[in-house]
Design a protein around this motif. Sequence first.
Motif, PDB file in Angstrom:
ATOM      1  N   VAL A  88       0.909  -1.301   0.094  1.00  0.00           N
ATOM      2  CA  VAL A  88      -0.102   0.045   0.119  1.00  0.00           C
ATOM      3  C   VAL A  88       0.819   1.443  -0.005  1.00  0.00           C
ATOM      4  N   SER A  89       0.477   2.260  -0.321  1.00  0.00           N
ATOM      5  CA  SER A  89       1.105   3.785  -0.245  1.00  0.00           C
ATOM      6  C   SER A  89       0.730   4.365   1.041  1.00  0.00           C
ATOM      7  N   TRP A  90       1.295   5.203   1.552  1.00  0.00           N
ATOM      8  CA  TRP A  90       0.918   6.071   2.500  1.00  0.00           C
ATOM      9  C   TRP A  90      -0.259   6.550   2.369  1.00  0.00           C
ATOM     10  N   PHE A  91      -0.635   7.179   1.443  1.00  0.00           N
ATOM     11  CA  PHE A  91      -1.790   7.783   0.770  1.00  0.00           C
ATOM     12  C   PHE A  91      -2.903   6.718   1.175  1.00  0.00           C
ATOM     13  N   ASP A  92      -2.846   5.657   0.497  1.00  0.00           N
ATOM     14  CA  ASP A  92      -3.941   4.632   0.548  1.00  0.00           C
ATOM     15  C   ASP A  92      -4.150   4.197   2.153  1.00  0.00           C
ATOM     16  N   PHE A  93      -2.949   4.059   2.814  1.00  0.00           N
ATOM     17  CA  PHE A  93      -2.938   3.941   4.357  1.00  0.00           C
ATOM     18  C   PHE A  93      -3.919   4.483   4.979  1.00  0.00           C
ATOM     19  N   ALA A  94      -3.581   6.070   4.906  1.00  0.00           N
ATOM     20  CA  ALA A  94      -4.259   6.941   5.345  1.00  0.00           C
ATOM     21  C   ALA A  94      -5.692   7.235   5.024  1.00  0.00           C
ATOM     22  N   LYS A  95      -5.986   6.924   3.847  1.00  0.00           N
ATOM     23  CA  LYS A  95      -7.452   6.743   3.456  1.00  0.00           C
ATOM     24  C   LYS A  95      -8.038   5.628   4.219  1.00  0.00           C
ATOM     25  N   GLU A  96      -7.668   4.566   4.189  1.00  0.00           N
ATOM     26  CA  GLU A  96      -8.200   3.363   4.894  1.00  0.00           C
ATOM     27  C   GLU A  96      -8.310   3.433   6.425  1.00  0.00           C
ATOM     28  N   ILE A  97      -7.394   4.517   7.091  1.00  0.00           N
ATOM     29  CA  ILE A  97      -7.546   4.878   8.489  1.00  0.00           C
ATOM     30  C   ILE A  97      -8.864   5.726   8.794  1.00  0.00           C
ATOM     31  N   MET A  98      -9.049   6.697   7.895  1.00  0.00           N
ATOM     32  CA  MET A  98     -10.082   7.536   7.796  1.00  0.00           C
ATOM     33  C   MET A  98     -11.466   6.800   7.721  1.00  0.00           C
ATOM     34  N   ARG A  99     -11.447   5.926   6.756  1.00  0.00           N
ATOM     35  CA  ARG A  99     -12.668   4.995   6.495  1.00  0.00           C
ATOM     36  C   ARG A  99     -13.119   4.226   7.527  1.00  0.00           C
ATOM     37  N   MET A 100     -12.118   3.655   8.545  1.00  0.00           N
ATOM     38  CA  MET A 100     -12.327   2.987   9.422  1.00  0.00           C
ATOM     39  C   MET A 100     -12.850   3.477  10.673  1.00  0.00           C
ATOM     40  N   ALA A 101     -12.086   4.710  10.849  1.00  0.00           N
ATOM     41  CA  ALA A 101     -12.299   5.570  11.992  1.00  0.00           C
ATOM     42  C   ALA A 101     -13.796   6.299  11.753  1.00  0.00           C
ATOM     43  N   LYS A 102     -14.241   6.509  10.443  1.00  0.00           N
ATOM     44  CA  LYS A 102     -15.484   7.220   9.719  1.00  0.00           C
ATOM     45  C   LYS A 102     -15.206   8.701  10.340  1.00  0.00           C
ATOM     46  N   LEU A 103     -13.760   9.037   9.764  1.00  0.00           N
ATOM     47  CA  LEU A 103     -13.503  10.527  10.041  1.00  0.00           C
ATOM     48  C   LEU A 103     -13.709  11.411   8.638  1.00  0.00           C
ATOM     49  N   PRO A 104     -14.276  12.275   8.743  1.00  0.00           N
ATOM     50  CA  PRO A 104     -14.766  13.316   7.553  1.00  0.00           C
ATOM     51  C   PRO A 104     -13.625  13.810   6.822  1.00  0.00           C
ATOM     52  N   CYS A 105     -12.343  13.799   7.338  1.00  0.00           N
ATOM     53  CA  CYS A 105     -10.961  14.507   6.560  1.00  0.00           C
ATOM     54  C   CYS A 105     -10.972  13.817   5.268  1.00  0.00           C
ATOM     55  N   ARG A 106     -10.713  14.811   4.411  1.00  0.00           N
ATOM     56  CA  ARG A 106     -10.459  14.330   2.967  1.00  0.00           C
ATOM     57  C   ARG A 106      -8.912  14.237   2.865  1.00  0.00           C
ATOM     58  N   VAL A 107      -8.496  13.113   2.126  1.00  0.00           N
ATOM     59  CA  VAL A 107      -6.979  12.901   2.048  1.00  0.00           C
ATOM     60  C   VAL A 107      -6.736  13.027   0.801  1.00  0.00           C
ATOM     61  N   ASN A 108      -5.647  13.836   0.296  1.00  0.00           N
ATOM     62  CA  ASN A 108      -5.486  14.112  -1.078  1.00  0.00           C
ATOM     63  C   ASN A 108      -3.901  13.561  -1.367  1.00  0.00           C
ATOM     64  N   PRO A 109      -3.721  12.950  -2.371  1.00  0.00           N
ATOM     65  CA  PRO A 109      -2.526  12.348  -2.934  1.00  0.00           C
ATOM     66  C   PRO A 109      -1.562  13.638  -3.241  1.00  0.00           C
ATOM     67  N   ILE A 110      -0.304  13.383  -2.706  1.00  0.00           N
ATOM     68  CA  ILE A 110       0.721  14.388  -3.061  1.00  0.00           C
ATOM     69  C   ILE A 110       2.152  13.631  -3.467  1.00  0.00           C
ATOM     70  N   GLU A 111       2.827  14.420  -4.179  1.00  0.00           N
ATOM     71  CA  GLU A 111       4.261  13.555  -4.393  1.00  0.00           C
ATOM     72  C   GLU A 111       5.323  13.956  -3.248  1.00  0.00           C
ATOM     73  N   THR A 112       6.318  13.095  -3.025  1.00  0.00           N
ATOM     74  CA  THR A 112       7.169  13.170  -2.206  1.00  0.00           C
ATOM     75  C   THR A 112       7.955  14.750  -2.130  1.00  0.00           C
ATOM     76  N   LYS A 113       8.093  14.991  -3.449  1.00  0.00           N
ATOM     77  CA  LYS A 113       8.644  16.352  -3.409  1.00  0.00           C
ATOM     78  C   LYS A 113       8.051  17.484  -2.943  1.00  0.00           C
ATOM     79  N   GLU A 114       6.752  17.129  -2.681  1.00  0.00           N
ATOM     80  CA  GLU A 114       5.992  18.249  -2.106  1.00  0.00           C
ATOM     81  C   GLU A 114       5.936  17.990  -0.722  1.00  0.00           C
ATOM     82  N   TYR A 115       6.558  17.152   0.042  1.00  0.00           N
ATOM     83  CA  TYR A 115       6.808  17.207   1.299  1.00  0.00           C
ATOM     84  C   TYR A 115       7.874  16.553   1.801  1.00  0.00           C
ATOM     85  N   PRO A 116       8.897  17.918   1.641  1.00  0.00           N
ATOM     86  CA  PRO A 116      10.381  17.552   1.948  1.00  0.00           C
ATOM     87  C   PRO A 116      10.724  17.027   3.314  1.00  0.00           C
ATOM     88  N   THR A 117      11.590  16.126   3.379  1.00  0.00           N
ATOM     89  CA  THR A 117      12.123  15.977   4.999  1.00  0.00           C
ATOM     90  C   THR A 117      13.632  15.784   4.734  1.00  0.00           C
TER      91      THR A 117
END
Length: 290
Positions: free
Chosen positions: A219-248
Motif C-alpha cells: 500500500v502507499s502512505w496515501f492509501d494507508f491514510a485513506k483506510e484509517i479515515m474510512r475505518m474510523a469514519k473521519l470526514p477528513c479528505r485525504v489528497n495524494p501528493i508527491e514526495t517532493k511536495e513534502y520534503p524531509t
Amino acid sequence: MANILVTGANGQVGSEINALYAFYPKHRFVFTCKEELDIADASALTLTCKAHAITHLINCAAYTAVDKAETDAQRAQHVNHLGVRNLALTCKALDIALVHLSTDYVFDGKHYKPYTETDTPNPQTIYGQTKLAGEQAILEISPKNTLIIRTAWVYSSFGNNFVKTMLRLGKERESLGVVYDQVGSPTYAKDLANMILDLLPRIQTSSPTMYHYTNEGVVSWFDFAKEIMRMAKLPCRVNPIETKEYPTPAKRPHYSVLNTQALKRDFGIEVPYWKDSLDACLNALGERRS
C-alpha cells in the motif's frame, strides 16, 4: 523456563511485548528502557544479564528519529551500531539467544520487487547506515541462536506513529495531503511482538540468520491514510501528493516492500493482512467505527 530480557521496552514493539507477556507464563520477563540500561554500556549489560540469568534477549532498543539522525549521527551510531555490537558480544559470551530488530531503511528503495534477505543493502540515510552497521556487527561477531528481523512501517496503540497521527489530524482538519509515491507494507507492532514470542523457543542457529517481517499486502502512505479515515469514519479528505511536495531532512525510500517468504517457510507462521491488523489496532485504540 526462559528468562527474557527486553531492551527498549518503552518503544512500540517493547510495549506490545509487555502487554502480551502474561500469555506466556512459562517465561520470565525483564523489561528495561534506555534510562535504566544503555545497551552500549558493556558492564551494565553484563551485570543485568547475569543478575537475572538471562537466556534470551529481544532488542527493541533503537534510535528511530529518522530525520533527527541526519544531524545527530553520533547518538544514532551509539545506539544502532555500538549498542548492537555490544549486545552481540555479550550474547556470545554468555550464550544468550538474541532477536534483533532492523529496518527496511537499509535498502535504497529503488527496487521493483519485494526485497529479500539476500538483496544488497544501500542505505540513503544516517538512520539506515547505522542500522546496517548494527546488522553487520552481529554478522561479524556471529553469536549462535541469533535472528535479525527487518521490519517496516511499524505502528501500534502505544507511542507515536503514523496511525495515531492520522487519527489526530483527521479530527482536526477538513483535508490533508499524504504522499502516494512511497509504497510499503504496514506492520502492526502487536503482530510482530506475537511472532517474536512464538519464535523464541524455536531459535536454533549456528550463526546469525536474517529474516523479513511485515504484515501482508502492499500500500502507499496515501492509501494507508485513506483506510484509517474510512475505518474510523473521519470526514477528513485525504489528497495524494508527491514526495517532493513534502520534503524531509532524511530521504524516504520510494519502495519499501519486504519479502517475508523465508520466515513463513522456515517457521510455518501465518502473517495477518494489513487491513485486518489495522482494524485490530483501531479497536484497541477505541477508534474503530462500524
